[in-house]
Design a protein around this motif. Sequence first.
Motif, PDB file in Angstrom:
ATOM      1  N   GLU A 188       0.842  -1.194   0.000  1.00  0.00           N
ATOM      2  CA  GLU A 188       0.000   0.000   0.000  1.00  0.00           C
ATOM      3  C   GLU A 188       0.879   1.246   0.000  1.00  0.00           C
ATOM      4  O   GLU A 188       1.768   1.394   0.843  1.00  0.00           O
ATOM      5  N   GLU A 189       0.620   2.138  -0.949  1.00  0.00           N
ATOM      6  CA  GLU A 189       1.403   3.356  -1.065  1.00  0.00           C
ATOM      7  C   GLU A 189       0.765   4.452  -0.217  1.00  0.00           C
ATOM      8  O   GLU A 189      -0.423   4.742  -0.346  1.00  0.00           O
ATOM      9  N   VAL A 190       1.578   5.078   0.663  1.00  0.00           N
ATOM     10  CA  VAL A 190       1.095   6.102   1.583  1.00  0.00           C
ATOM     11  C   VAL A 190       1.889   7.384   1.356  1.00  0.00           C
ATOM     12  O   VAL A 190       3.128   7.359   1.333  1.00  0.00           O
ATOM     13  N   PHE A 191       1.172   8.497   1.196  1.00  0.00           N
ATOM     14  CA  PHE A 191       1.786   9.818   1.069  1.00  0.00           C
ATOM     15  C   PHE A 191       1.389  10.627   2.294  1.00  0.00           C
ATOM     16  O   PHE A 191       0.200  10.791   2.573  1.00  0.00           O
ATOM     17  N   LEU A 246       6.052   4.282   2.208  1.00  0.00           N
ATOM     18  CA  LEU A 246       5.759   5.605   2.760  1.00  0.00           C
ATOM     19  C   LEU A 246       6.618   6.672   2.092  1.00  0.00           C
ATOM     20  O   LEU A 246       7.850   6.589   2.088  1.00  0.00           O
ATOM     21  N   HIS A 247       5.960   7.696   1.522  1.00  0.00           N
ATOM     22  CA  HIS A 247       6.624   8.864   0.959  1.00  0.00           C
ATOM     23  C   HIS A 247       6.266  10.077   1.815  1.00  0.00           C
ATOM     24  O   HIS A 247       5.146  10.176   2.331  1.00  0.00           O
ATOM     25  N   THR A 248       7.191  11.021   1.959  1.00  0.00           N
ATOM     26  CA  THR A 248       6.941  12.200   2.792  1.00  0.00           C
ATOM     27  C   THR A 248       7.012  13.474   1.956  1.00  0.00           C
ATOM     28  O   THR A 248       7.865  13.602   1.059  1.00  0.00           O
ATOM     29  N   LEU A 249       6.117  14.427   2.283  1.00  0.00           N
ATOM     30  CA  LEU A 249       6.046  15.704   1.572  1.00  0.00           C
ATOM     31  C   LEU A 249       6.296  16.834   2.562  1.00  0.00           C
ATOM     32  O   LEU A 249       5.724  16.855   3.649  1.00  0.00           O
ATOM     33  N   ASP A 250       7.137  17.798   2.157  1.00  0.00           N
ATOM     34  CA  ASP A 250       7.453  18.915   3.044  1.00  0.00           C
ATOM     35  C   ASP A 250       7.579  20.203   2.237  1.00  0.00           C
ATOM     36  O   ASP A 250       7.930  20.175   1.045  1.00  0.00           O
ATOM     37  N   VAL A 251       7.284  21.329   2.896  1.00  0.00           N
ATOM     38  CA  VAL A 251       7.440  22.666   2.312  1.00  0.00           C
ATOM     39  C   VAL A 251       8.258  23.499   3.281  1.00  0.00           C
ATOM     40  O   VAL A 251       7.910  23.609   4.461  1.00  0.00           O
ATOM     41  N   THR A 252       9.360  24.076   2.801  1.00  0.00           N
ATOM     42  CA  THR A 252      10.211  24.924   3.624  1.00  0.00           C
ATOM     43  C   THR A 252      10.405  26.258   2.931  1.00  0.00           C
ATOM     44  O   THR A 252      10.221  26.378   1.715  1.00  0.00           O
ATOM     45  N   ALA A 253      10.782  27.283   3.722  1.00  0.00           N
ATOM     46  CA  ALA A 253      10.964  28.632   3.198  1.00  0.00           C
ATOM     47  C   ALA A 253      12.342  29.149   3.540  1.00  0.00           C
ATOM     48  O   ALA A 253      12.857  28.907   4.640  1.00  0.00           O
ATOM     49  N   CYS A 277      10.922  10.124  -1.635  1.00  0.00           N
ATOM     50  CA  CYS A 277      10.329   8.835  -1.997  1.00  0.00           C
ATOM     51  C   CYS A 277      10.966   7.705  -1.180  1.00  0.00           C
ATOM     52  O   CYS A 277      12.114   7.792  -0.745  1.00  0.00           O
ATOM     53  N   ALA A 278      10.183   6.646  -0.983  1.00  0.00           N
ATOM     54  CA  ALA A 278      10.662   5.503  -0.214  1.00  0.00           C
ATOM     55  C   ALA A 278      11.849   4.850  -0.897  1.00  0.00           C
ATOM     56  O   ALA A 278      12.840   4.486  -0.249  1.00  0.00           O
ATOM     57  N   ASN A 320      16.555  10.495  -5.018  1.00  0.00           N
ATOM     58  CA  ASN A 320      15.220   9.959  -4.727  1.00  0.00           C
ATOM     59  C   ASN A 320      14.306  10.992  -4.045  1.00  0.00           C
ATOM     60  O   ASN A 320      13.418  10.631  -3.269  1.00  0.00           O
ATOM     61  N   THR A 321      14.532  12.258  -4.316  1.00  0.00           N
ATOM     62  CA  THR A 321      13.682  13.328  -3.799  1.00  0.00           C
ATOM     63  C   THR A 321      13.291  14.256  -4.943  1.00  0.00           C
ATOM     64  O   THR A 321      14.171  14.795  -5.630  1.00  0.00           O
ATOM     65  N   LEU A 322      11.988  14.420  -5.134  1.00  0.00           N
ATOM     66  CA  LEU A 322      11.501  15.357  -6.135  1.00  0.00           C
ATOM     67  C   LEU A 322      11.429  16.750  -5.508  1.00  0.00           C
ATOM     68  O   LEU A 322      10.879  16.907  -4.408  1.00  0.00           O
TER      69      LEU A 322
END
Length: 478
Positions: free
Chosen positions: A220-223, A303-310, A328-329, A357-359
Amino acid sequence: MDSLSLLVICLFYLTQAASGHHPTGNPLLMVAVEGDNVTLPCGIPSIKTCSSISWDMSAEFNLTDEIIKKEKPTAPSSHRYRLLKDCSLQITQLVLNDARLYTCKSGTLKSSVSLRILCITERSLPANDKKMELHCYLSTNKGADPCFNHKELHINWSSEDDTPINGSRFVIEHPHNCFSKLIIDTKSTDHHRKWRCHLTQNDLVKATISYMTTVEDGLEEVFATVGESVLLTCGNTSSPDMKWTLREKQLRDASSPDNGQIKASHVNQDSSLVISRLSSLHAGDYQCSHSTDKKDVLNKFRLHTLDVTAMPAGLRGDNLTLTCALTCATECEKDFELTWSGSAHIGWQSELMNINNTLIKKLFLPESSVRSYEDITCSVHREGARVASKKWRAVDPLQTPAWVGLPLVILIVAGGLYIYTKRKRNKDAANDQPSTEMTHVYEVVQDDRNEEQQQQLHLKREAATATTSFYDLLQAVN
């Protein structure tokens, strides 16, 4: 003959209108899904009381079953039927067998409703076939009118967020307007993925149903977004010998002395894994299995993780730089995409970059108008469907915690200075007391000396005056 034919046609239309039917004779079509509650209207006009109303439903061999008479249910499953104040029929907890033709009657007048149930089923294919076939259709049951009488109906497929399905690994076929096939060239991450089927009538959605696919040995793919908590289930089991692994390394509960490769996590009594305060380091492949048998894997997750930084503009010139990063995992797939929305149109965006492995996709915004930005959101899309998003909000410096606490800091500092000054004055006053007393004595002595000098000066002036007067007298004699 012409007059007679016209009279017959007029009587036909009047009869159809009085019976609640359309001139074509088609009953009103209503669509629902299993488990729903539905209300079927009684189309007989000018009903004064429901005591004369009865409801029938179609049965086998062109027969009918009575379900409402004299305002009371008469069907075997009477608890699911209810006559409302406007004489409409309410049916609760729909099942497939409820797809029938229902007729509301009052004397010689009648009105019919065709109730259809929208369904999804999966067609069984050979085990070595890498394809999956889903069927979406309107159920046909006893007495229901044929679907070809409703040309305005159409079936559409979408992902879970209602994005239309498209891509080279999908094929959609429409044998007719009430039946559609979705053929999927499956991959492991289709496990526990949801697909949606929509029935539209004249381009308006009348019913929607979802289906979750299962892929053998799939994951199972989890974001998820950085900072939130994630729950990974281990199936319907709660055994003490269950274990979780990340990248094939065993994880331990956060309460253990050695918490393994992951922090701020714990395992619930039902063997599910909770990851608190998610970070990009948590991206990876997880699996739950029996510790006694490594091959007995119950669930797998990617598990993939999404983040926003400034980055503040002061460090990069005139622009505020926002960075959206999907970690990405394993390897980021080609069908992953990052997009900016909200006030993102004010600035300009970089191209999508894939680094380790990071977009990454950056957004550059003019610093001069930061306070005027609306919520800016970065979203990750998989095959066009949005699966996760994270917002960045422009923060007014005067509303930051530092500025909010500034008055309190000033008050504390001012109080400290006041106490320090007061203590210093008291100390100085104590040190200066003896010298003050001596100065007072000195001033008294000085006053005495001044008085003595003034007396001597006065005597000298009197002597000088007497001499002057004697001189003047001698001048007068001469």
